[in-house]
Design a protein around this motif. Structure first.
Motif, PDB file in Angstrom:
ATOM      1  N   SER A  76      32.473  39.856  32.435  1.00 17.69           N
ATOM      2  CA  SER A  76      34.082  38.598  31.973  1.00 17.69           C
ATOM      3  C   SER A  76      34.936  38.889  33.284  1.00 17.69           C
ATOM      4  O   SER A  76      34.910  39.662  34.531  1.00 17.69           O
ATOM      5  CB  SER A  76      34.960  39.904  31.434  1.00 17.69           C
ATOM      6  N   VAL A  77      36.378  38.268  33.592  1.00 23.09           N
ATOM      7  CA  VAL A  77      36.751  37.704  34.622  1.00 23.09           C
ATOM      8  C   VAL A  77      38.126  37.988  34.285  1.00 23.09           C
ATOM      9  O   VAL A  77      38.950  37.920  33.326  1.00 23.09           O
ATOM     10  CB  VAL A  77      36.645  36.934  34.916  1.00 23.09           C
ATOM     11  N   LEU A  94      30.701  44.516  32.321  1.00 26.74           N
ATOM     12  CA  LEU A  94      31.588  44.465  34.021  1.00 26.74           C
ATOM     13  C   LEU A  94      32.138  43.691  33.935  1.00 26.74           C
ATOM     14  O   LEU A  94      32.717  42.842  33.229  1.00 26.74           O
ATOM     15  CB  LEU A  94      30.327  43.909  34.827  1.00 26.74           C
ATOM     16  N   THR A  95      32.783  44.154  34.238  1.00 26.78           N
ATOM     17  CA  THR A  95      34.462  43.090  34.579  1.00 26.78           C
ATOM     18  C   THR A  95      34.725  43.366  36.129  1.00 26.78           C
ATOM     19  O   THR A  95      34.561  43.479  36.587  1.00 26.78           O
ATOM     20  CB  THR A  95      36.022  43.557  33.632  1.00 26.78           C
ATOM     21  N   LEU A  96      34.699  41.611  36.431  1.00 25.31           N
ATOM     22  CA  LEU A  96      35.554  41.576  37.556  1.00 25.31           C
ATOM     23  C   LEU A  96      37.031  41.251  37.801  1.00 25.31           C
ATOM     24  O   LEU A  96      37.843  40.498  36.924  1.00 25.31           O
ATOM     25  CB  LEU A  96      34.751  40.341  37.885  1.00 25.31           C
ATOM     26  N   ASP A  97      37.680  41.599  39.048  1.00 24.55           N
ATOM     27  CA  ASP A  97      39.109  42.442  38.697  1.00 24.55           C
ATOM     28  C   ASP A  97      39.681  41.513  40.249  1.00 24.55           C
ATOM     29  O   ASP A  97      39.130  42.064  41.219  1.00 24.55           O
ATOM     30  CB  ASP A  97      39.777  43.392  38.770  1.00 24.55           C
ATOM     31  N   VAL A  98      39.970  40.326  39.575  1.00 21.70           N
ATOM     32  CA  VAL A  98      40.447  39.493  40.760  1.00 21.70           C
ATOM     33  C   VAL A  98      41.647  39.029  41.329  1.00 21.70           C
ATOM     34  O   VAL A  98      42.346  38.135  42.059  1.00 21.70           O
ATOM     35  CB  VAL A  98      39.861  37.341  40.410  1.00 21.70           C
ATOM     36  N   ARG A  99      42.667  40.388  40.575  1.00 23.94           N
ATOM     37  CA  ARG A  99      43.780  40.156  41.277  1.00 23.94           C
ATOM     38  C   ARG A  99      44.031  40.078  42.840  1.00 23.94           C
ATOM     39  O   ARG A  99      44.538  39.202  43.403  1.00 23.94           O
ATOM     40  CB  ARG A  99      44.555  41.501  40.660  1.00 23.94           C
ATOM     41  N   PRO A 100      43.201  40.772  43.430  1.00 20.97           N
ATOM     42  CA  PRO A 100      43.300  40.592  45.216  1.00 20.97           C
ATOM     43  C   PRO A 100      43.362  39.240  46.085  1.00 20.97           C
ATOM     44  O   PRO A 100      43.366  39.028  46.278  1.00 20.97           O
ATOM     45  CB  PRO A 100      42.287  41.625  45.039  1.00 20.97           C
ATOM     46  N   LEU A 101      42.608  38.791  45.325  1.00 22.36           N
ATOM     47  CA  LEU A 101      42.577  37.226  45.421  1.00 22.36           C
ATOM     48  C   LEU A 101      44.000  36.504  45.175  1.00 22.36           C
ATOM     49  O   LEU A 101      43.601  36.005  44.514  1.00 22.36           O
ATOM     50  CB  LEU A 101      41.071  36.380  45.270  1.00 22.36           C
ATOM     51  N   SER A 102      44.899  36.731  45.208  1.00 22.58           N
ATOM     52  CA  SER A 102      46.350  36.001  45.356  1.00 22.58           C
ATOM     53  C   SER A 102      46.981  35.201  45.933  1.00 22.58           C
ATOM     54  O   SER A 102      48.029  35.196  46.222  1.00 22.58           O
ATOM     55  CB  SER A 102      47.235  36.716  44.774  1.00 22.58           C
ATOM     56  N   VAL A 173      33.764  27.814  42.805  1.00 26.05           N
ATOM     57  CA  VAL A 173      33.447  27.912  41.238  1.00 26.05           C
ATOM     58  C   VAL A 173      32.850  29.374  41.698  1.00 26.05           C
ATOM     59  O   VAL A 173      31.699  28.128  41.792  1.00 26.05           O
ATOM     60  CB  VAL A 173      33.427  27.256  40.161  1.00 26.05           C
ATOM     61  N   VAL A 174      32.551  30.397  41.235  1.00 28.34           N
ATOM     62  CA  VAL A 174      30.980  30.812  41.052  1.00 28.34           C
ATOM     63  C   VAL A 174      30.241  30.866  39.766  1.00 28.34           C
ATOM     64  O   VAL A 174      31.427  30.986  39.214  1.00 28.34           O
ATOM     65  CB  VAL A 174      31.195  32.034  41.189  1.00 28.34           C
ATOM     66  N   THR A 175      29.330  30.361  39.194  1.00 25.34           N
ATOM     67  CA  THR A 175      28.576  29.763  38.538  1.00 25.34           C
ATOM     68  C   THR A 175      28.064  30.848  38.046  1.00 25.34           C
ATOM     69  O   THR A 175      27.556  31.763  38.423  1.00 25.34           O
ATOM     70  CB  THR A 175      28.435  28.675  38.653  1.00 25.34           C
ATOM     71  N   VAL A 204      33.640  31.379  37.557  1.00 26.26           N
ATOM     72  CA  VAL A 204      34.771  32.272  38.387  1.00 26.26           C
ATOM     73  C   VAL A 204      35.962  31.859  39.468  1.00 26.26           C
ATOM     74  O   VAL A 204      34.522  31.051  40.023  1.00 26.26           O
ATOM     75  CB  VAL A 204      34.112  33.946  38.835  1.00 26.26           C
ATOM     76  N   VAL A 205      36.313  31.008  38.862  1.00 23.10           N
ATOM     77  CA  VAL A 205      37.558  30.448  39.594  1.00 23.10           C
ATOM     78  C   VAL A 205      37.888  31.087  40.335  1.00 23.10           C
ATOM     79  O   VAL A 205      39.058  32.164  40.383  1.00 23.10           O
ATOM     80  CB  VAL A 205      38.265  29.721  38.729  1.00 23.10           C
ATOM     81  N   THR A 206      37.401  31.190  41.739  1.00 24.01           N
ATOM     82  CA  THR A 206      37.917  32.158  42.758  1.00 24.01           C
ATOM     83  C   THR A 206      39.411  31.178  43.243  1.00 24.01           C
ATOM     84  O   THR A 206      39.895  31.876  44.397  1.00 24.01           O
ATOM     85  CB  THR A 206      36.836  32.223  43.927  1.00 24.01           C
ATOM     86  N   SER A 207      39.150  29.925  43.164  1.00 17.11           N
ATOM     87  CA  SER A 207      40.562  29.171  44.174  1.00 17.11           C
ATOM     88  C   SER A 207      40.445  27.936  43.415  1.00 17.11           C
ATOM     89  O   SER A 207      39.662  27.220  43.542  1.00 17.11           O
ATOM     90  CB  SER A 207      40.191  29.078  45.914  1.00 17.11           C
TER      91      SER A 207
END
Length: 453
Positions: A76-77, A94-102, A173-175, A204-207
């Motif tokens: 999950s994201v 496994l959870t990906l915490d993408v908050r640092p990509l802010s 996007v990371v597919t 996962v949309v990284t930007s």
């Protein structure tokens, strides 16, 4: 194919693999870092991932996706954590915490912003505001831009600038196979189309690159009317919404007054010429004369200030149940449901909110984005806040159902809304299924409802 929680051996192997690739401080299975990673807006969520990976770069996201696939873990994201159903957390996985990509980087020349996948509306508006711009957001500043946008993105400026999804121009996007894809109107346009309202079901949309707009200030605030005037005020709100220009979005609903009794809320946002918005005889100030208000507080402020000012109304950690229906208009039948259930809020924190969809958002063709409901309508958000509020929310939703369109707003539909989920994307569902099959054939990502059969 559905994923199930990993066994102890695969989890241990995945943990070791992650700690070999990134610093220990980014991998959490317990302790303060883990507690922070699983703390969501809805305190009722009890999902618990086995591992949380704090992602500071796109490469970290790639690592997380590939690790989950290699060891057979649910994935999950987690961004700002406002999905009430708790889909940000992979129970046992496994959870990906993408908050640092802010980060947010504004290009004033093109009126666009590059927005990290972990950025909130407050982040976007603060950066855009330095150049006199705004972006499309929801009504609360702490909500993540990516999650809001991928599901559609109702907001107080939608009449003028469209949904958040309508302002999405490109994305990184990371597919599901760990590839990094850049999608825009020329490169993989089907994926971009799916991201505009199809939810976070494709990677996962990284930007994201989003369109910005010149809106120096808005006239907004709240008007509260006593409950015994609810019927009269709702009828007059219906007329005002029907006549509203693009620059005026009129949110309405029910909240508790300071004494705990129900009150009728009118929350306008005017994004046009400020002089017109402040004119006592204009369409905004007319909303203070729909009855005899308990409170009428409208101000001219930056859009960023207005959103941030509402954050305190929705603090983290409370138990939340949300139901949603989309209705064509605030007609007498819908108003009757609002009065019946608004008159018996289960807790002082609970409420009903009717989000106004019209103008620019309603002029987009249904097939142009994955978000398909393009007729003018109201999106009802039924919020049961506190324990044991689900029965009230369910009953209110059922009462609205016979007056509503099939389906509902994907970002607010929980997994149990089986009567609505098949209809969320309307005639766009077959195309969405084709995109999903192309980029995620094994069903690694399941962020919002997307029926595949």
């Amino acid at each position: 194919m559905p994923h199930t929680p990993g066994d102890a051996r695969s989890l241990a192997d995945a943990h070791r693999a992650l700690r070999t690739a990134v610093p220990d401080r980014q991998v959490h299975s317990s302790g303060p870092g883990y507690a922070d990673g699983v703390a969501l807006w809805n305190g009722a969520v009890n999902h618990r991932p086995a591992l949380v990976l704090t992602c500071t770069t796109t490469d970290d996201v790639v690592l997380g996706v590939r690790t989950a696939r290699e060891f057979g873990l649910p994935l999950s994201v987690r961004s700002r954590g406002h999905d009430w159903a708790g889909r940000a957390l992979a129970d046992g996985g496994l959870t990906l915490d993408v908050r640092p990509l802010s980060g947010v980087r504004v290009d004033p020349a093109t009126r666009t912003a590059e927005v990290g996948g972990g950025a909130s509306a407050n982040h976007l508006l603060a950066a855009a505001g330095e150049h006199g711009f705004v972006g499309a957001t929801g009504t609360i500043g702490t909500v993540g831009v990516a999650g809001l946008t991928l599901g559609g993105g109702y907001g107080p400026l939608a009449g003028r600038i469209g949904l958040a999804a309508d302002n999405l121009l490109a994305a990184e996007v990371v597919t599901a196979d760990g590839s990094v894809v850049r999608t825009d109107a020329r490169h993989d346009p089907d994926l971009l189309w799916a991201l505009r309202g199809g939810g976070g079901n494709f990677g996962v949309v990284t930007s994201m690159t989003v369109r910005l707009h010149a809106v120096p200030a808005v006239v907004t605030g709240l008007v509260l009317y006593p409950w015994h005037q609810a019927g009269q005020v709702l009828a007059r709100v219906r007329e005002a919404q029907h006549e509203a220009p693009d620059d005026l979005t009129i949110q309405t609903g029910v909240i508790a007054a300071p004494d705990g009794s129900p009150a009728l809320l009118v929350l306008p946002t005017w994004s046009g010429d400020v002089v017109t918005g402040e004119d006592p005889s204009g369409p905004v100030m007319a909303l203070t004369r729909l009855g005899d208000p308990l409170l009428a507080q409208l101000d001219t402020v930056p859009h960023a200030t207005a959103l941030a000012g509402r954050d305190a109304m929705f603090p983290d950690g409370r138990h939340v149940t949300i139901r949603t229906r989309s209705v064509p208009a605030l007609d007498e039948a819908v108003a009757d449901v609002v009065e019946r259930f608004g008159g018996r809020l289960p807790t002082p924190q609970s409420g009903i909110s009717l989000h106004h969809f019209h103008g620019a958002a309603a002029r987009v063709a249904a097939a142009d984005t994955a978000f398909s409901l393009r007729r003018p309508h109201l999106m009802a958000e039924i919020l049961g806040i506190g324990e044991d509020t689900g029965g009230w929310a369910d009953a209110a939703s059922a009462a609205l159902a016979e007056h509503a369109f099939p389906g509902g707003y994907a970002n607010l539909l929980g997994p149990d809304a089986t009567d609505q989920i098949p209809h969320v994307h309307g005639d766009n569902l077959p195309r969405l299924r084709r995109v999903k099959a192309a980029v995620d054939p094994d069903g690694v990502f399941a962020a919002t409802p997307l029926p595949m059969s």
